[in-house]
Design a protein around this motif. Structure first.
Motif, PDB file in Angstrom:
ATOM      1  N   VAL B  88       0.831  -1.215   0.000  1.00 34.52           N
ATOM      2  CA  VAL B  88       0.000   0.000   0.000  1.00 34.52           C
ATOM      3  C   VAL B  88       0.864   1.263   0.000  1.00 34.52           C
ATOM      4  CG1 VAL B  88      -1.565   1.366   1.443  1.00 34.52           C
ATOM      5  CG2 VAL B  88      -1.987  -1.067   1.098  1.00 34.52           C
ATOM      6  N   ASN B  89       1.862   1.295   0.907  1.00 39.14           N
ATOM      7  CA  ASN B  89       2.643   2.520   1.052  1.00 39.14           C
ATOM      8  C   ASN B  89       3.569   2.771  -0.126  1.00 39.14           C
ATOM      9  OD1 ASN B  89       1.603   3.197   3.649  1.00 39.14           O
ATOM     10  ND2 ASN B  89       2.866   1.560   4.492  1.00 39.14           N
ATOM     11  N   SER B  90       4.156   1.697  -0.679  1.00 40.80           N
ATOM     12  CA  SER B  90       5.077   1.944  -1.781  1.00 40.80           C
ATOM     13  C   SER B  90       4.299   2.346  -3.029  1.00 40.80           C
ATOM     14  CB  SER B  90       5.954   0.719  -2.047  1.00 40.80           C
ATOM     15  OG  SER B  90       5.153  -0.376  -2.393  1.00 40.80           O
ATOM     16  N   LEU B  91       3.132   1.748  -3.245  1.00 46.05           N
ATOM     17  CA  LEU B  91       2.292   2.178  -4.371  1.00 46.05           C
ATOM     18  C   LEU B  91       1.946   3.661  -4.230  1.00 46.05           C
ATOM     19  CD1 LEU B  91      -0.255  -0.707  -5.037  1.00 46.05           C
ATOM     20  CD2 LEU B  91       1.304   0.329  -6.677  1.00 46.05           C
ATOM     21  N   ALA B  92       1.531   4.044  -3.033  1.00 46.94           N
ATOM     22  CA  ALA B  92       1.170   5.446  -2.815  1.00 46.94           C
ATOM     23  C   ALA B  92       2.374   6.347  -3.035  1.00 46.94           C
ATOM     24  CB  ALA B  92       0.615   5.626  -1.409  1.00 46.94           C
ATOM     25  N   ALA B  93       3.525   5.947  -2.473  1.00 49.03           N
ATOM     26  CA  ALA B  93       4.727   6.769  -2.623  1.00 49.03           C
ATOM     27  C   ALA B  93       5.099   6.917  -4.089  1.00 49.03           C
ATOM     28  CB  ALA B  93       5.881   6.138  -1.839  1.00 49.03           C
ATOM     29  N   PHE B  94       4.984   5.824  -4.830  1.00 52.43           N
ATOM     30  CA  PHE B  94       5.307   5.862  -6.253  1.00 52.43           C
ATOM     31  C   PHE B  94       4.346   6.797  -6.983  1.00 52.43           C
ATOM     32  CE2 PHE B  94       5.753   3.991 -10.561  1.00 52.43           C
ATOM     33  CZ  PHE B  94       7.136   4.074 -10.648  1.00 52.43           C
ATOM     34  N   GLY B  95       3.088   6.709  -6.637  1.00 53.77           N
ATOM     35  CA  GLY B  95       2.099   7.609  -7.223  1.00 53.77           C
ATOM     36  C   GLY B  95       2.409   9.061  -6.944  1.00 53.77           C
ATOM     37  N   PHE B 154       6.601   8.522   3.082  1.00 52.03           N
ATOM     38  CA  PHE B 154       7.640   9.542   2.964  1.00 52.03           C
ATOM     39  C   PHE B 154       8.985   8.901   2.605  1.00 52.03           C
ATOM     40  CE2 PHE B 154      11.135  11.727   5.185  1.00 52.03           C
ATOM     41  CZ  PHE B 154      11.113  12.939   4.521  1.00 52.03           C
ATOM     42  N   PHE B 155       9.317   7.846   3.335  1.00 46.55           N
ATOM     43  CA  PHE B 155      10.592   7.163   3.127  1.00 46.55           C
ATOM     44  C   PHE B 155      10.706   6.587   1.715  1.00 46.55           C
ATOM     45  CE2 PHE B 155      12.589   2.885   3.334  1.00 46.55           C
ATOM     46  CZ  PHE B 155      13.906   3.302   3.417  1.00 46.55           C
ATOM     47  N   MET B 156       9.648   5.923   1.255  1.00 44.87           N
ATOM     48  CA  MET B 156       9.691   5.324  -0.080  1.00 44.87           C
ATOM     49  C   MET B 156       9.713   6.406  -1.161  1.00 44.87           C
ATOM     50  SD  MET B 156      10.041   2.160   0.325  1.00 44.87           S
ATOM     51  CE  MET B 156       9.792   1.388  -1.268  1.00 44.87           C
ATOM     52  N   ARG B 157       8.996   7.501  -0.910  1.00 46.70           N
ATOM     53  CA  ARG B 157       9.019   8.567  -1.907  1.00 46.70           C
ATOM     54  C   ARG B 157      10.423   9.125  -2.085  1.00 46.70           C
ATOM     55  NH1 ARG B 157       5.278  14.026  -2.633  1.00 46.70           N
ATOM     56  NH2 ARG B 157       6.384  14.642  -4.501  1.00 46.70           N
ATOM     57  N   GLN B 158      11.129   9.319  -0.950  1.00 49.45           N
ATOM     58  CA  GLN B 158      12.520   9.771  -1.019  1.00 49.45           C
ATOM     59  C   GLN B 158      13.342   8.838  -1.904  1.00 49.45           C
ATOM     60  OE1 GLN B 158      12.241  12.917   0.647  1.00 49.45           O
ATOM     61  NE2 GLN B 158      14.263  12.418   1.449  1.00 49.45           N
ATOM     62  N   GLU B 263      20.958  -1.415   5.624  1.00 46.99           N
ATOM     63  CA  GLU B 263      19.728  -0.892   5.014  1.00 46.99           C
ATOM     64  C   GLU B 263      18.903  -0.157   6.066  1.00 46.99           C
ATOM     65  OE1 GLU B 263      20.774  -3.908   4.650  1.00 46.99           O
ATOM     66  OE2 GLU B 263      20.881  -4.401   2.515  1.00 46.99           O
ATOM     67  N   PHE B 264      18.843  -0.781   7.256  1.00 43.67           N
ATOM     68  CA  PHE B 264      17.975  -0.231   8.292  1.00 43.67           C
ATOM     69  C   PHE B 264      18.457   1.145   8.737  1.00 43.67           C
ATOM     70  CE2 PHE B 264      16.641  -0.048  12.819  1.00 43.67           C
ATOM     71  CZ  PHE B 264      15.302   0.098  12.568  1.00 43.67           C
ATOM     72  N   VAL B 265      19.743   1.246   9.021  1.00 49.73           N
ATOM     73  CA  VAL B 265      20.268   2.515   9.514  1.00 49.73           C
ATOM     74  C   VAL B 265      20.195   3.579   8.426  1.00 49.73           C
ATOM     75  CG1 VAL B 265      22.314   3.695  10.351  1.00 49.73           C
ATOM     76  CG2 VAL B 265      21.694   1.484  11.290  1.00 49.73           C
ATOM     77  N   SER B 266      20.540   3.185   7.173  1.00 43.36           N
ATOM     78  CA  SER B 266      20.486   4.206   6.125  1.00 43.36           C
ATOM     79  C   SER B 266      19.037   4.615   5.876  1.00 43.36           C
ATOM     80  CB  SER B 266      21.136   3.707   4.846  1.00 43.36           C
ATOM     81  OG  SER B 266      20.407   2.621   4.335  1.00 43.36           O
ATOM     82  N   GLY B 267      18.106   3.678   6.106  1.00 41.08           N
ATOM     83  CA  GLY B 267      16.699   4.018   5.977  1.00 41.08           C
ATOM     84  C   GLY B 267      16.290   5.056   7.008  1.00 41.08           C
ATOM     85  N   LEU B 268      16.725   4.841   8.253  1.00 40.53           N
ATOM     86  CA  LEU B 268      16.438   5.799   9.319  1.00 40.53           C
ATOM     87  C   LEU B 268      17.002   7.157   8.957  1.00 40.53           C
ATOM     88  CD1 LEU B 268      17.242   4.019  12.681  1.00 40.53           C
ATOM     89  CD2 LEU B 268      15.063   4.909  11.923  1.00 40.53           C
ATOM     90  N   LEU B 269      18.229   7.129   8.396  1.00 41.46           N
ATOM     91  CA  LEU B 269      18.890   8.393   8.105  1.00 41.46           C
ATOM     92  C   LEU B 269      18.225   9.099   6.947  1.00 41.46           C
ATOM     93  CD1 LEU B 269      22.508   7.170   8.619  1.00 41.46           C
ATOM     94  CD2 LEU B 269      21.196   8.647  10.108  1.00 41.46           C
ATOM     95  N   GLY B 270      17.642   8.311   6.026  1.00 39.07           N
ATOM     96  CA  GLY B 270      16.920   8.915   4.912  1.00 39.07           C
ATOM     97  C   GLY B 270      15.875   9.893   5.418  1.00 39.07           C
ATOM     98  N   SER B 271      15.355   9.610   6.614  1.00 34.15           N
ATOM     99  CA  SER B 271      14.298  10.464   7.134  1.00 34.15           C
ATOM    100  C   SER B 271      14.843  11.792   7.649  1.00 34.15           C
ATOM    101  CB  SER B 271      13.543   9.746   8.247  1.00 34.15           C
ATOM    102  OG  SER B 271      14.437   9.417   9.269  1.00 34.15           O
ATOM    103  N   VAL B 272      16.147  11.871   7.906  1.00 36.86           N
ATOM    104  CA  VAL B 272      16.700  13.155   8.357  1.00 36.86           C
ATOM    105  C   VAL B 272      17.050  14.017   7.166  1.00 36.86           C
ATOM    106  CG1 VAL B 272      18.163  14.128  10.113  1.00 36.86           C
ATOM    107  CG2 VAL B 272      18.069  11.672   9.815  1.00 36.86           C
ATOM    108  N   LYS B 273      17.622  13.349   6.141  1.00 34.94           N
ATOM    109  CA  LYS B 273      18.097  14.112   5.002  1.00 34.94           C
ATOM    110  C   LYS B 273      16.962  14.902   4.370  1.00 34.94           C
ATOM    111  CE  LYS B 273      20.223  10.502   3.393  1.00 34.94           C
ATOM    112  NZ  LYS B 273      20.663   9.619   2.328  1.00 34.94           N
ATOM    113  N   GLY B 274      15.736  14.324   4.431  1.00 33.39           N
ATOM    114  CA  GLY B 274      14.582  14.950   3.811  1.00 33.39           C
ATOM    115  C   GLY B 274      14.431  16.391   4.238  1.00 33.39           C
TER     116      GLY B 274
END
Lengths: 277, 274
Positions: B88-95, B154-158, B263-274
């Motif tokens: 659900v979330n990745s489809l939405a993010a892609f959209g 948000f994360f997937m959209r990034q 992957e996990f840590v870089s994923g967490l960090l993706g949320s700061v870079k935004g």
């Protein structure tokens, strides 16, 4: 593609929030409700325990967050210098924050028993004469919550700081080195100011987490005990709705206060971050 | 930059400090492992030498405390949340990212706004909703509200920002439909992002406490966290068995974290870079 997310959002997020606008104007008595207008908000003004609980949230914020952020900064600065074993150390320091809140609260509850391991250790080392009432004394119980929070979240914040530090160009430090700045000056005059956005991010997530604190006082110090000494706003609201009175209207009204405060902090953050650009 | 690596007193202090933090960070885990082999009194007294009662504790955990039931409930709920939620979330993010419009941007900012909503303000009216839907005391009540996650969107959209639009255009010229592009081209080439979104959702659902505590009443439907907290409520507590159950609740999370750390840590960090 967005439709499923919108449907789920509307049903389980938007609709409940809108329906709470109606909830807060009502008084629950069992299954029946009566309209009381702003009665719930009037009642909250005299609810001493709620305001005390909210006070505990601010107390935890004011003491625990600065300690944790300083500790995380120091650890990040050290790990940034270390060459061998940096990855391993980072993994170890990060480990506490993947355990569930309940699991670590239970472990800490056992460790901090009056006749438990921590007191035994402190007595053997002759640091204390008699056991400390970690979970029974109001002051110590608050300290226990803060120790537990620091244990779980320091490594989490540290990881953000490490990445923030690695993004600072090495040339700046080299130039400072040439100009004769020592390590401490470099840390306070270069690292700290350049890390400001990351530190702000940490502050805001920590503040919003502490505003919502519930699991630890419910499990570790047991239902906000002793005698409400570690009761937090969120735990009090939960207990109003589910343990004590089943008064959902009043609980929803109280939760608005938490929303307003959280929004206030978020707004301040946006202002502070905006000023930088 | 060369720094002379000399042995100095301050370096020694730094290493002692690091060692102390390592011990403090790991000790609760170590103590939990020891505790699984001790009898209840020894656990409380803080014995740190392994005992011989692991089999006994294991039996108690399984027979007195229904460990397998709670474990399977938690596993089922977290797995379903991940499978459906990531979709659900990745489809939405892609959209949101690849089919932009003003209306979609507005919806996106409403989603992001709800990231700030404190959980306690949502769960009370949500409880009323679940009760009128007659979903209380079901696993669906735990899964449904967790599926759509503003943070994961948000994360997937990034992450999708990095996916080249040219590839999509090329596929369109070849006559591929949009949904085909998503599943056959985007998903396989961005596995790492999907994995870290999945881990994140698994962790938060596996560890969630407040909402299951509100909705689940019957013993056989409880998840690990609420089962553990209600064990602590009992008059006599089999600490050794509780240690095993706490351990079981931590192990999948530790394995996931250690295996997918990057992957996990870089994923967490993706949320700061935004």
């Amino acid at each position: 593609m967005i439709a499923p997310a919108i449907i789920l959002y509307t049903s389980f997020n938007l609709y409940p929030i809108l329906s709470s606008l109606n909830m807060v104007t009502r008084k629950w008595q069992g299954m029946r409700t009566t309209y009381i207008g702003l009665g719930n908000f009037a009642r909250m003004l005299n609810d001493k325990i709620f305001w005390q609980s909210l006070g505990h949230n601010f107390l935890f914020m004011g003491i625990q967050i600065p300690i944790m952020i300083m500790l995380a900064l120091v650890l990040a600065a050290i790990l940034n210098q270390v060459r061998r074993g940096r990855g391993t150390l980072r993994t170890i320091f990060f480990l506490p924050c993947v355990t569930s809140l309940v699991a670590y609260s239970v472990l800490f509850r056992m460790l901090f028993q009056t006749n438990g391991l921590l007191n035994n250790l402190l007595m053997k080392l002759e640091l204390i004469q008699s056991p400390i009432g970690w979970l029974n004394d109001p002051g110590w119980a608050r300290a226990t919550i803060m120790i537990a929070l620091t244990w779980r979240w320091t490594g989490y914040n540290m990881v953000f700081f490490i990445v923030g530090m690695q993004n600072i160009s090495n040339e700046i430090f080299e130039a400072a080195e040439v100009d004769g700045a020592n390590k401490r000056q470099q840390f306070f005059r270069i690292t700290m100011p350049l890390l400001r956005p990351v530190i702000l991010f940490s502050l805001v997530t920590s503040i919003s987490g502490t505003m919502q604190l519930l699991d630890e006082p419910n499990v570790l110090t047991w239902e906000g005990g002793p005698a409400n000494a570690t009761m937090t706003a969120a735990l009090y609201i939960y207990r109003q709705a589910f343990v004590l009175n089943s008064d959902f209207g009043y609980a929803a009204a109280l939760s608005y206060i938490v929303v307003i405060i959280t929004a206030g902090f978020a707004f301040t953050q946006m202002k502070l971050l905006g000023r930088r650009d | 930059m060369t720094v002379a690596r000399r042995f100095t007193f301050s370096r020694l202090l730094v290493w002692i400090f690091l060692a102390a933090i390592v011990i403090v960070s790991l000790f609760p885990f170590f103590w939990m492992l020891i505790g699984t082999t001790l009898n209840p009194n020894a656990v409380v007294a803080g014995v740190v030498i392994p005992g011989k009662e692991f089999p006994l504790n294991w039996n108690k955990a399984i027979k007195n405390y229904n460990l397998p039931v709670y474990f399977l409930n938690s596993l089922k709920i977290a797995t379903l949340t991940v499978l459906l939620g990531v979709l659900v979330n990745s489809l939405a993010a892609f959209g949101f990212e690849k089919y932009r419009s003003n209306a979609r941007e507005k919806v996106f900012s409403v989603f992001m706004l709800s990231l700030m909503m404190p959980q306690i303000a949502l769960v009370i009216p949500l409880f009323k909703l679940m009760s009128s839907l007659r979903l209380l005391n079901t696993h669906a009540a735990i899964i449904l509200p967790a599926l759509m996650s503003p943070f994961i969107i948000f994360f997937m959209r990034q992450n999708f920002q990095m996916f080249p639009t040219e590839i999509m255009e090329a596929a369109r010229i070849d006559g591929a439909r949009e949904i085909y592009i998503f599943f056959r081209i985007v998903v396989p080439s961005m596995k790492a992002s999907f994995v870290s979104a999945g881990i994140y959702m698994f962790l938060s659902q596996w560890n969630s406490y407040l909402w299951p505590l509100m909705t689940i009443l019957s013993e056989e439907k409880k998840t690990l966290p609420i089962a553990i907290s209600s064990m602590m409520r009992a008059y006599t507590i089999e600490y050794g068995a509780v240690m095993i159950i706490v351990g079981i609740s931590i192990v999948p999370v530790l394995v996931l974290y250690l295996a997918m750390q990057k992957e996990f840590v870089s994923g967490l960090l993706g949320s700061v870079k935004g």
